[in-house]
Design a protein around this motif. Sequence first.
Motif, PDB file in Angstrom:
ATOM      1  N   SER A   1       0.917  -1.180  -0.055  1.00  0.00           N
ATOM      2  CA  SER A   1       0.076   0.068  -0.062  1.00  0.00           C
ATOM      3  C   SER A   1       0.925   1.339  -0.086  1.00  0.00           C
ATOM      4  N   ARG A   2       2.034   1.115   0.867  1.00  0.00           N
ATOM      5  CA  ARG A   2       2.875   2.338   0.729  1.00  0.00           C
ATOM      6  C   ARG A   2       3.465   2.540  -0.407  1.00  0.00           C
ATOM      7  N   PHE A   3       3.977   1.437  -1.170  1.00  0.00           N
ATOM      8  CA  PHE A   3       4.622   1.366  -2.551  1.00  0.00           C
ATOM      9  C   PHE A   3       3.780   2.277  -3.654  1.00  0.00           C
TER      10      PHE A   3
ATOM     11  N   LEU B   1       4.142   5.535  -5.435  1.00  0.00           N
ATOM     12  CA  LEU B   1       3.847   5.455  -7.090  1.00  0.00           C
ATOM     13  C   LEU B   1       3.103   6.553  -7.721  1.00  0.00           C
ATOM     14  N   GLU B   2       1.820   6.371  -7.119  1.00  0.00           N
ATOM     15  CA  GLU B   2       0.912   7.389  -7.336  1.00  0.00           C
ATOM     16  C   GLU B   2       1.331   8.869  -7.335  1.00  0.00           C
TER      17      GLU B   2
ATOM     18  N   GLY C   1       2.871  13.862  -9.487  1.00  0.00           N
ATOM     19  CA  GLY C   1       4.018  14.884  -9.498  1.00  0.00           C
ATOM     20  C   GLY C   1       4.761  14.919 -10.900  1.00  0.00           C
ATOM     21  N   THR C   2       4.706  14.086 -11.570  1.00  0.00           N
ATOM     22  CA  THR C   2       5.416  14.007 -12.831  1.00  0.00           C
ATOM     23  C   THR C   2       4.279  14.761 -13.928  1.00  0.00           C
TER      24      THR C   2
END
Length: 181
Positions: free
Chosen positions: A7-9, A13-14, A19-20
């Motif tokens: 869940s943290r990963f 990633l989201e 941000g990207t």
Amino acid sequence: MGTAAGSRFTGRLEGLLRGTQRDYSAGHERPLRGYLAAMAGFSAYTAAWATAVRLRRRPLPDRPEPWDVVLTAVATFRLSRLLSKASVTSPLRAPFTRYVGPQGPAELHEEARPGDGGDAVGELVTCPFCVSVWVASTLTAGQLLWPRGTRTAMGALTALAGADALQLAYGALTDKLTGGK
């Protein structure tokens, strides 16, 4: 990976993707997620063709024949225009596009509909340059899997491109001779 770690990963990633997207877009609407999905779809499509070619166990040519390159280029041009611009194929694009107006003989100007990934699909299906990547890949795979049938279809598309050029040349000549009357 445990559920909490997963869940943290996923959250990181989201956040990275958001941000990207924000940094890249510079305040403009750019459907990067849709483009990413299109790239993934194209990769899967190409992998499926490559697998089918490999399963046929026919040797690949050392290099393409020059005539096949020319035939593929002209057929790709014509089929890409037919799929991305022709009036008659507008029902295929309609779920992802909005009609703007006519654009050249028997062609339309359409814009992508904004929304959840559909805007990327709309951009893809209205761009003959974008569609041509898929068409050229399909025709190339077809030449490897079904060479006679594919070359026959490409010959027909090439003849259609030639006929289109003659129609346009005839129309321009007629307009010039009659003063556009």
